[in-house]
Design a protein around this motif. Structure first.
Motif, PDB file in Angstrom:
ATOM      1  N   ASP A 114       1.715   9.341  -0.660  1.00 24.84           N
ATOM      2  CA  ASP A 114       0.558   8.474  -0.888  1.00 24.84           C
ATOM      3  C   ASP A 114       0.705   7.686  -2.179  1.00 24.84           C
ATOM      4  OD1 ASP A 114      -1.391   8.706   1.273  1.00 24.84           O
ATOM      5  OD2 ASP A 114      -1.437  10.828   0.769  1.00 24.84           O
ATOM      6  N   ASN A 115      -0.024   6.583  -2.228  1.00 19.70           N
ATOM      7  CA  ASN A 115       0.023   5.692  -3.369  1.00 19.70           C
ATOM      8  C   ASN A 115      -1.254   5.842  -4.202  1.00 19.70           C
ATOM      9  OD1 ASN A 115       0.384   3.535  -5.114  1.00 19.70           O
ATOM     10  ND2 ASN A 115      -0.345   2.060  -3.622  1.00 19.70           N
ATOM     11  N   GLN A 116      -2.326   5.258  -3.717  1.00 18.37           N
ATOM     12  CA  GLN A 116      -3.632   5.463  -4.348  1.00 18.37           C
ATOM     13  C   GLN A 116      -4.623   5.729  -3.224  1.00 18.37           C
ATOM     14  OE1 GLN A 116      -6.105   2.336  -5.227  1.00 18.37           O
ATOM     15  NE2 GLN A 116      -7.566   3.629  -6.293  1.00 18.37           N
TER      16      GLN A 116
ATOM     17  N   HIS B 135       2.502   3.365 -10.768  1.00 16.97           N
ATOM     18  CA  HIS B 135       3.800   3.928 -10.399  1.00 16.97           C
ATOM     19  C   HIS B 135       4.431   3.178  -9.236  1.00 16.97           C
ATOM     20  CE1 HIS B 135       1.889   6.397  -7.133  1.00 16.97           C
ATOM     21  NE2 HIS B 135       3.078   6.283  -6.588  1.00 16.97           N
ATOM     22  N   LEU B 136       3.604   2.670  -8.310  1.00 17.52           N
ATOM     23  CA  LEU B 136       4.147   1.892  -7.202  1.00 17.52           C
ATOM     24  C   LEU B 136       4.683   0.558  -7.701  1.00 17.52           C
ATOM     25  CD1 LEU B 136       4.698   1.535  -4.210  1.00 17.52           C
ATOM     26  CD2 LEU B 136       2.371   0.695  -3.927  1.00 17.52           C
TER      27      LEU B 136
ATOM     28  N   HIS C  99       0.800  -1.218   0.000  1.00 18.57           N
ATOM     29  CA  HIS C  99       0.000   0.000   0.000  1.00 18.57           C
ATOM     30  C   HIS C  99       0.837   1.274   0.000  1.00 18.57           C
ATOM     31  CE1 HIS C  99      -4.027  -1.708   0.399  1.00 18.57           C
ATOM     32  NE2 HIS C  99      -3.483  -2.646   1.162  1.00 18.57           N
ATOM     33  N   THR C 100       1.974   1.247   0.664  1.00 18.86           N
ATOM     34  CA  THR C 100       2.809   2.447   0.731  1.00 18.86           C
ATOM     35  C   THR C 100       4.178   2.050   1.255  1.00 18.86           C
ATOM     36  OG1 THR C 100       2.862   4.750   1.481  1.00 18.86           O
ATOM     37  CG2 THR C 100       2.231   3.096   3.106  1.00 18.86           C
TER      38      THR C 100
ATOM     39  N   SER D 197      -1.401   1.012  -7.631  1.00 23.59           N
ATOM     40  CA  SER D 197      -1.132   1.977  -8.696  1.00 23.59           C
ATOM     41  C   SER D 197       0.036   1.502  -9.555  1.00 23.59           C
ATOM     42  CB  SER D 197      -0.818   3.356  -8.112  1.00 23.59           C
ATOM     43  OG  SER D 197       0.407   3.327  -7.405  1.00 23.59           O
TER      44      SER D 197
ATOM     45  N   TRP E 212      12.579  -0.057  -0.029  1.00 20.90           N
ATOM     46  CA  TRP E 212      11.964  -0.704  -1.191  1.00 20.90           C
ATOM     47  C   TRP E 212      12.467  -2.130  -1.356  1.00 20.90           C
ATOM     48  CZ3 TRP E 212       7.672   0.887  -2.789  1.00 20.90           C
ATOM     49  CH2 TRP E 212       7.368   2.240  -2.956  1.00 20.90           C
TER      50      TRP E 212
ATOM     51  N   MET F 243       0.711  10.495  -8.677  1.00 20.23           N
ATOM     52  CA  MET F 243      -0.567   9.823  -8.494  1.00 20.23           C
ATOM     53  C   MET F 243      -1.414   9.977  -9.752  1.00 20.23           C
ATOM     54  SD  MET F 243      -1.566  10.462  -4.490  1.00 20.23           S
ATOM     55  CE  MET F 243      -1.556  12.248  -4.515  1.00 20.23           C
TER      56      MET F 243
ATOM     57  N   ALA G 116      -0.329  -4.146  -6.342  1.00 19.82           N
ATOM     58  CA  ALA G 116      -0.027  -2.736  -6.117  1.00 19.82           C
ATOM     59  C   ALA G 116      -1.240  -1.934  -6.569  1.00 19.82           C
ATOM     60  CB  ALA G 116       1.203  -2.307  -6.897  1.00 19.82           C
TER      61      ALA G 116
END
Length: 414
Positions: free
Chosen positions: A322-324, A194-195, A115-116, A192, A175, A345, A190
């Motif tokens: 933040d992620n999504q 980008h993540l 999530h993050t 998103s 990471w 995002m 994931a």
């Protein structure tokens, strides 16, 4: 199918991961599956749901005085009687490790959702984040029976230890630790794109990674009524609302500062609690806008939905953290235009329903607010776009994709 979600902090705590997990549970049950939630005990909360398994817990103080489940040898054996078909961890910490042990004992698939990344909080919680990285660096090889993940720092960087260099090294290490956990699972999700790319390119993720955005019950927010809001709204007033933990990484300070560049009828509604509240109140007083900031506190989902319906614009000032965010989905389902400042995002954010500010300061955000609130036709167009965009994130659709993933993994094991 019997599914178990493992999560480090569940309802009644209100945050995006808990909200997403609860929404997925309801959607999966509507599809005829049996879902269990494994979570720490919540102080002062009496559990009446026999499908929520509460574990003994202790206080920890990374972000707040929250409960963390006590993990000990032999705990995984307690879950043998449940005969799960799949376990799904919403965390890579203590209960994520427990989920791994349960899956291994029962010979079933383990799916994890990233999530993050908490190392992005190094500026705000340096001691806690560094301590956490050290603990996980030693714990993962033992608990997961994996190769240790050691920091990669070039010797030239050591000669010139700048804060930015240290932060970048810790972030990369975080990471890699996260990806190391996921690589011990059968599948990784994931929310998103980008993540997912960061996990693969920076973390070294090698197992399949599926992008599955969080989902919500869009009808719940679409059908909420503004007239049920507890906050009075005078004729001519405009409400900018932010639903998020009041903490440094969410940067509500920039939203407060934006009021100094906005006309008086504009009000800022801050929904949530957290350690930054006193600082935000002080800053509002300094700027002479305290009478225009409403601290609504922690509210149940029903009241949050009515406030979203009542507001004119949703805002989030977090940057590269933040992620999504679930709140973007909730705002869109309520028909709210979104103003944000994090270019990374993308999920649920399009030109049809959102405006990306030109920068991250209060003045930058104010320009975006004026752009939206100063044009009634644009505002109405963004409202319509928000409702349309939100349909792509209905949890029923996402739950169907989740079942397809689970089924494929179970069949592969057989």
């Amino acid at each position: 199918m019997r599914i178990a979600f493992f999560i480090d902090d569940y309802l009644p705590s209100v945050h995006g991961v808990a909200t997403s997990t609860a929404a997925f549970r309801r959607a999966l049950e509507d599809l005829g599956h049996e879902v269990f939630i494994v979570a720490p005990k919540a102080e002062g909360h009496i559990e009446h749901d026999d499908h929520i398994i509460r574990l003994s817990s202790s206080k920890y103080y990374v972000f707040d005085s929250r409960e963390m489940a006590n993990i000990y040898p032999g705990l995984a054996k307690r879950f043998d009687a449940y005969d799960f078909d799949v376990v799904h961890s919403q965390t890579q910490f203590s209960l994520g490790v427990l989920a791994h042990s349960v899956a291994k004992r029962q010979g079933i698939p383990h799916v994890t959702t990233i999530h993050t990344l908490y190392t992005e909080l190094i500026d705000d919680y340096p001691v806690a984040i560094v301590a956490g990285l050290l603990a996980v660096s030693f714990a993962f090889p033992v608990a997961l029976k994996s190769t240790p993940v050691l920091p990669r720092v070039h010797r030239d960087s050591i000669k010139h230890l700048r804060r930015s260099t240290i932060k970048a090294a810790l972030s990369r290490h975080g990471w890699r630790l996260t990806a190391a956990f996921a690589n011990k699972c059968d599948a990784c999700l994931a929310p998103s794109q980008h993540l997912a790319q960061i996990l693969i390119h920076d973390g070294g993720l090698s197992i399949p990674c599926t992008v599955l955005p969080n989902g919500i019950d869009t009808a719940f927010y679409r059908h909420a009524r503004a007239e049920d809001s507890l906050i009075p709204k005078e004729p001519g007033q405009r409400f900018i609302i932010c639903v998020a933990r009041l903490s440094p990484e969410k940067r509500q300070i920039a939203l407060v500062e934006s009021l100094a560049h906005l006309p008086d009828p504009v009000r800022l509604i801050l929904v949530g609690g957290g350690p930054s509240e006193a600082e935000l109140r002080r800053r509002a007083e300094e700027l002479g806008v305290a009478h225009r900031v409403v601290f609504a506190g922690m509210l149940p989902p029903e009241q949050v939905a009515t406030l979203l319906k009542q507001a004119d614009v949703f805002a989030l000032a977090s940057y590269h953290f933040d992620n999504q965010p679930m709140v973007f989905l909730e705002a869109s389902a309520a028909g709210l235009p979104i103003v944000y400042c994090d270019e990374r995002m993308t999920e649920c954010l399009t030109e049809r329903n959102a405006v990306l500010a030109s920068g991250i300061t209060g003045e930058d955000l104010a320009r975006a607010f004026n752009e939206v609130l100063g044009d009634e036709a644009r505002l109405e167009s963004l409202r319509s776009g928000a409702l349309e965009v939100s349909q792509d994130f209905d949890v029923a659709t996402a739950a169907g994709r989740l079942i397809d993933l689970y089924t494929g993994l179970i069949e592969a094991r057989r």
